[in-house]
Design an enzyme around this catalytic site. Structure first.
Site, short mmCIF file in Angstrom:
data_model
loop_
_atom_site.label_atom_id
_atom_site.label_comp_id
_atom_site.label_asym_id
_atom_site.label_seq_id
_atom_site.Cartn_x
_atom_site.Cartn_y
_atom_site.Cartn_z
N GLU A 157 0.82 -1.22 0.00
CA GLU A 157 0.00 0.00 0.00
C GLU A 157 0.85 1.27 0.00
O GLU A 157 0.51 2.25 -0.67
CB GLU A 157 -0.91 -0.01 1.23
CG GLU A 157 -1.85 1.18 1.33
CD GLU A 157 -2.72 1.11 2.58
OE1 GLU A 157 -3.30 2.14 2.92
OE2 GLU A 157 -2.81 0.04 3.19
N ASP A 158 1.98 1.26 0.73
CA ASP A 158 2.72 2.50 0.97
C ASP A 158 4.08 2.59 0.29
O ASP A 158 4.73 3.63 0.37
CB ASP A 158 2.92 2.68 2.49
CG ASP A 158 1.61 2.83 3.23
OD1 ASP A 158 0.62 3.25 2.60
OD2 ASP A 158 1.56 2.52 4.44
#
Length: 745
Positions: free
Chosen positions: A92-93
């Site tokens: 996600e990051d």
């Protein structure tokens, strides 16, 4: 304020990793391969998150390390969970892809990490749903494939709640509301009671801080009583167990802030009237084959020494809860004159009670060679998979249906052949019929319950034997939807009724065409769509059915298109009056409440000058309440931060949250409600109105009273200036002779 020191941080990161490894080894021995994979996951996560910091200023890698530690220590999961926890934010990051995770760690880790990862911002969301709801749906669907997804999401949420102080106020409220909305019910359903309790505490701390601090202070004062409990009760229990040769562990606990508050709200009692503030847990070390007998022997010892409350006895050993929870529970009177809850269980039961359904996964992971039957959580996941995969419903509807099942208690029922069926408490004969077979439910006309004929609406009780009665002439009606409680019954009924409605299509269409002609409205897809939206109908079938049945009238259609209809003034007045008696009404005298509003009463963050700002009629905030703004239909509704409606909105629509606070020095009267219960006596109403009008100099909008068998219940709608003004009124009313309870609506 956090001070960055990279050398110190590097040492802390390494120390946290060593602590994690040690916790894993304590649960079960790690193979060299497992340690290598954990180290590889840690190294990848550390490198991927390098240079990234949390809002607090700490290195981001602190977070996945903390989530992994929670998974091991507080849930009891193993190496797979640790690897996934360390990697749960990299896709996600960071630039790491799911395919890379799959290549390095295998398919199962990739599936779990993908399930824990939030949906992309660019994902197309239906206008009736929200990004949060779609995210919930994705989590729940992923959970059906591998329950580790939801265990790790709960661990992730727990750490986020523990470190919420560094977030801005609106983010605190959004995350707290989301936690209340979904993660606390999930923790409850999975049996993670310790985590559930902590999450409830943290949510209350951020959404209702004044009450939280007040009750926390009262609990702190009970420390002296806790010492007395140890001396006069726990010590005697130990002597009894030692005398009878038991190996055991004894734990004591004091009720949490949130649990105290809920009991005060639900029972309408004060803090000093909470009789089960304390509890002790007796954990026996006995062979599995003797568990039940030994637990009941200890119960006999306790109840022979300390008088029990029979109404508080619970046997969760003979019939465990759905999440596997087993224990004997009783409440006894102690020599110090206080009720204390006693829980009696074995070490195996305590592991399940503390770790919930995760305990089954831990055992299966440690013993893959054993071919065990499905655990309670796996059975549960199979039951919800089909519901969540229904793509015709919005994510919000699916999640709401799913949530309904999380807190539901269950009862055991029997067929005439003695087969046991498990249904939610408060299920009806109709629910039982559908639980056996859909055709049985669709033609159910009643049942013989313990040999006595009962209607389809009869609410079943635990242990009853049910024989369903059917007739081919019996068919579902709309009323059946109000009788059915289980999701299975409701879905089958909706499908059957939808088929029935199709038969009214032509009649309803003709009625709509005639109404449009009389009102000089063009019959088109656009105008039909406008009517559907006005009545919140999902299909033309529903619209035509309601027209054919007379549920939607010509006057209703006229209102949809802004045609003025003269109201019946007498009916309008009665509607205003009767709403005072409707506990479910959240719109009591809305227009009158609006007259006390002013946009200048609130200070808002950001560029929201173009919006009209109103206090929400559902929770009626007054000056001094902790408040939050929610953008709704072109205006900002200001709610109390602990308002149930506001928390649901914040949980599903974070982008609508606006930080709001009261403008200092503003003097505006706000309409609010006060409910009271009292012993009926002559002059009571006169004293109440004297306090409100003369002593407090407040204006009353309405007052309603009902006296039944010597008990008076009433509601006062009145205007107050601020929270202190309201609290002063509550104190004065509570001090009246005979008044048992006073609360703000």
């Amino acid at each position: 304020m956090y001070v960055i020191d990279e050398a110190r941080e590097e040492q802390e990161i390494q120390a946290k990793y060593e602590e994690l490894l040690e916790a894993c080894r304590k649960n079960s021995p790690l193979t060299d391969k497992q340690e290598d994979e954990i180290f590889r996951a840690f190294s990848l996560a550390k490198k991927a998150h390098a240079g990234t910091r949390r809002k607090s200023g700490e290195p981001y890698i602190f977070h996945p390390l903390a989530v992994a530690l929670i998974a091991v220590q507080e849930v009891g999961l193993g190496p797979i969970a640790v690897i996934c926890a360390l990697l749960h934010d990299v896709v996600e990051d960071t630039d790491i892809t799911l395919d890379q995770i799959r290549t390095i760690f295998g398919e199962r880790v990739a599936v779990i990490v993908d399930g824990v990862t939030k949906i992309e911002d660019v994902m197309v969301i239906q206008h009736t749903s929200s990004k949060q709801a779609e995210n919930y749906r994705k989590i729940l669907l992923s959970m059906c494939n591998d329950a580790y997804v939801i265990f790790l999401k709960i661990c992730d949420r727990l750490h986020n709640m523990r470190t919420l102080d560094s977030m801005k106020d609106t983010k605190k409220l959004a995350i707290s509301s989301e936690t209340q909305y979904l993660y606390i019910p999930l923790a409850h359903r999975l049996g993670l009671y310790a985590i559930k309790t902590e999450l409830e505490e943290l949510v209350m701390k951020y959404t209702n801080p004044d009450i939280y601090n007040e009750i926390a202070a009262l609990i702190q004062k009970e420390s002296v009583t806790k010492d007395e409990l140890e001396e006069k009760f726990s010590k005697r229990v130990r002597e009894m167990l030692d005398k009878n040769g038991y190996k055991y562990t004894l734990k004591t606990r004091i009720k949490s802030v949130y649990s105290c508050w809920k009991k005060m709200e639900r029972k309408g009692v004060k803090f000093d009237q909470i009789f089960d503030l304390f509890a002790i847990r007796i954990i026996l070390d006995v062979p599995k084959e003797n568990e039940k007998a030994e637990c009941f022997k200890v119960y006999s010892l306790i109840s022979s020494e300390f008088p029990p409350d029979p109404s508080r006895f619970r046997d969760w050993i003979s019939t465990p809860k759905t999440n596997g929870y087993e224990s004997l529970q009783t409440t006894v009177m102690t020599p110090m004159g206080k009720w204390v809850e006693v829980q009696i269980r074995t070490e195996r039961m305590d592991l399940i009670a503390e770790k919930g359904m995760a305990a089954h996964f831990l055992y299966k992971e440690a013993h893959p060679e054993e071919h065990m039957e499905l655990s309670p959580v796996e059975v549960w996941l199979q039951q919800i998979r089909s519901t969540l995969e229904n793509t015709e419903k919005s994510a919000l509807d699916l999640v709401e249906e799913f949530k309904e099942t999380l807190y539901t208690k269950e009862i055991y029922l029997f067929t005439p052949k003695g087969d046991m069926k498990k249904l939610p408490a408060h299920s009806t004969v109709l629910d039982f019929a559908f639980a056996i077979h859909s055709n049985l439910g669709l033609h159910c006309m009643g049942a013989k319950v313990n040999g006595k004929v009962e209607p389809i609406s009869y609410t079943l009780r635990a242990g009853e034997q049910v024989q369903v009665l059917t007739s081919r002439k019996t068919h579902p009606t709309e009323e059946w939807l109000t009788i059915a409680h289980t999701t299975r019954a409701k879905e089958a009924l909706k499908d059957a009724l939808r088929d029935q409605r199709k038969g009214y299509r032509d009649e309803g269409r003709q009625r709509l065409e005639d109404i449009f002609m009389r009102l000089h409205i063009r019959y088109s897809t656009a105008t039909i769509g406008q009517v559907k939206r006005f009545f919140d109908l999902k299909s033309e079938v529903d619209l035509f059915f309601q027209l054919a049945m007379g549920i939607i009238t010509e006057n209703d259609i006229a209102q949809c298109f802004g045609r003025v209809i003269s109201p019946n003034h007498n009916t309008y007045f009665m509607g205003e009056y009767t709403s005072l008696f409707d506990k479910s009404s959240t719109a009591i005298i809305h227009n009158d409440y609006a007259s006390a509003k002013t946009q200048q009463s609130f200070l808002l963050d950001g560029d929201y000058d173009k919006y009209v700002t109103e206090p929400a009629p559902c929770c009626k905030p007054v000056q001094g309440d902790h408040v939050v703004g929610i953008v709704s239909e072109g205006k900002i509704m200001v709610h109390r931060t602990n308002c149930k409606i506001a928390m649901d909105e914040m949980a599903n629509h974070e982008n609508r949250i606006v930080r709001a606070r009261w403008r200092p020095g503003e003097h505006v009267a706000f309409l609010t409600g006060v409910a009271f219960t009292a012993i009926d006596r002559k002059g009571l109403l006169q004293e109440i109105t004297r306090i409100v009008s003369e002593e407090m100099d407040l204006n009353m909008r309405a007052i309603t009273l009902e006296a039944v068998e010597g008990i008076v219940r009433g509601i006062i709608m009145l205007y107050v200036l601020n929270l202190d003004n309201l609290n002063h009124l509550l104190d004065n009313l509570e001090a009246l002779e005979g008044v048992e309870e006073v609360r703000r609506l």
